[in-house]
Design an enzyme around this catalytic site. Structure first.
Site, PDB file in Angstrom:
ATOM      1  N   ASP A 193       0.810  -1.230   0.000  1.00 17.67           N
ATOM      2  CA  ASP A 193       0.000   0.000   0.000  1.00 17.67           C
ATOM      3  C   ASP A 193       0.841   1.277   0.000  1.00 17.67           C
ATOM      4  OD1 ASP A 193      -2.509  -1.145  -0.236  1.00 17.67           O
ATOM      5  OD2 ASP A 193      -2.627  -1.545   1.913  1.00 17.67           O
ATOM      6  N   ASP A 223      -6.792  -4.823  -4.260  1.00 20.17           N
ATOM      7  CA  ASP A 223      -6.481  -3.419  -3.950  1.00 20.17           C
ATOM      8  C   ASP A 223      -5.190  -2.959  -4.636  1.00 20.17           C
ATOM      9  OD1 ASP A 223      -7.731  -5.079  -2.055  1.00 20.17           O
ATOM     10  OD2 ASP A 223      -7.595  -3.589  -0.480  1.00 20.17           O
TER      11      ASP A 223
HETATM   12  N1  GLY Z   1      -6.904  -2.354   2.164  1.00 20.47           N
HETATM   13  C1  GLY Z   1      -7.686  -1.527   1.353  1.00 20.47           C
HETATM   14  C2  GLY Z   1      -9.085  -1.443   1.736  1.00 20.47           C
HETATM   15  O1  GLY Z   1      -9.470  -1.714   2.862  1.00 20.47           O
HETATM   16  O2  GLY Z   1      -9.868  -1.083   0.910  1.00 20.47           O
END
Ligand code: GLY
Length: 369
Positions: free
Chosen positions: A94, A151
């Site tokens: 992320d 994601d």
């Molecule tokens: N980890 C990304 C989300 O919760 O959307």
């Protein structure tokens, strides 16, 4: 129509400007708001994946208003995020969300050279998570070496940016291998997408699908659908590979068929009728993807769907009072309680709502590109 969005954006900018003082005095990166106060991330301190959204919001509002209060606050948080490079075992895939919307936005909008260096640093960390078996590893922990999640399609934007910036194709090549794997392993025949796929970390062969933040194994977590929709649209915008555009369209068609009549978005498109569980963040993210997809394809149905989503959020779930520091209500981190917030204000919902409004208003600085 755009005038209406401009008015809402200006109102939002005033509200978020009032939120800067409390965030800066507390020395935190806002994650959500409750009872008129900002709350920081539930886990992992400033390494939590959402740390880029508050500075991203500040950069969006700086681009809209030119007010340096937003720039100053964004840079306060950039320092906190760059401190996290020294705790890099807490960082994961992320880093795209975290650093593209903070340091990357700073460099894009002001030419700040240190911010460019920091964004390239983050891109190199993401490259370091690439497994030559053919995927970018998502999370940390000994049992997760084969985990990839939908994601990550959004995090690939950091790699596309890094190749453009350095004229070194290794970043884009890596992003394409991961996107191709995602098309193959995550996208189902009906256009829905899985959240978590475990691959054999030695060979890249599929091992299993796991349930994630949605209702159940094999269900359809709406935010995952939105990440796929917007992520594949961005992958197409970065590569012009028609396979990514076709995938974005399939996910978009599936998403649109599941928008509620009131324009809001359930947390999972296959959740039971009761209890009601809404995730407006999914709707805001999908609106951003649909607007860009409409621009790429010239398809008005995608634009109309984006209006339905944005107008639904504005009509039913925006709170301009100071009851919340934030704006968007009924945001749900996970269908099942995980401590990260359910049906409340969560800041990345605000970020994507402002991004969508900025796109419709013609003032989006395109921070993902
Ligand atoms: N980890 C990304 C989300 O919760 O959307």
């Amino acid at each position: 129509m755009p005038d209406r969005y401009e008015t809402v954006l200006r109102q939002a900018a005033e509200k978020f400007k009032r939120g800067i003082g409390p965030a800066a005095q507390a020395g935190i990166i806002p994650y959500k708001s409750e009872n008129g106060a900002w709350i920081t991330s539930p886990y992992d301190g400033n390494s939590w994946w959402t740390g880029g959204f508050w500075p991203g919001l500040m950069w969006q509002l700086h681009a809209l208003t030119g007010d340096d209060a937003f720039l100053t606050e964004a840079r306060r948080v950039e320092v906190l995020l760059c401190d996290e490079f020294r705790r890099f075992e807490y960082l994961n895939h992320d880093v795209g969300f975290m650093y593209l919307l903070s340091c990357g936005a700073d460099y894009k909008l002001t030419g700040n050279e240190q911010a460019r260096q920091d964004t390239l640093h983050a891109a190199s960390l993401l490259m370091g998570r690439f497994n030559l078996a053919g995927f970018i590893r998502a999370w940390n922990g000994p049992d997760r070496s084969g985990y990839a999640i939908i994601d990550c399609m959004m995090n690939l934007s950091l790699l596309f940016w890094a190749s453009r910036e350095t004229e070194d194709p290794r970043f884009v090549n890596t992003a394409k291998v991961h996107a191709d794997m995602t098309m193959r392993e995550f996208v189902r025949p009906d256009g829905s997408v899985s959240h978590i796929i475990e691959l054999d970390p030695k060979t890249g062969a599929r091992v299993a699908e796991h349930p994630g933040q949605g209702y159940a194994l094999g269900s359809s977590w709406s935010r995952g659908q939105a990440w796929g929709l917007y992520g594949f649209t961005l992958a197409y915008m970065n590569t012009e590979d028609p396979a990514y555009l076709n995938t974005a369209k399939r996910i978009a068609d599936y998403f649109i068929a599941n928008i509620r009549p009131d324009g809001l978005t359930n947390s999972d498109f296959r959740q039971p009728e009761t209890p009601e569980r809404i995730d407006n963040m999914a709707g805001a993210i999908a609106a951003c993807g649909l607007i860009e997809l409409a621009r790429q394809t010239g398809t008005s149905a995608y634009e109309q769907a984006a209006y339905r989503l944005v107008d639904g959020l504005l009509a039913h779930c925006c709170d301009f009072t100071d009851r919340f520091c934030g704006l968007l209500t009924k945001c749900t981190a996970s269908y099942h309680e995980d401590g990260a917030g359910q049906e409340t204000n969560i800041l990345y919902g605000d970020y994507f709502l402002i991004e969508a409004l900025s796109k419709l208003n013609g003032t989006d600085p395109m921070l993902w590109m």
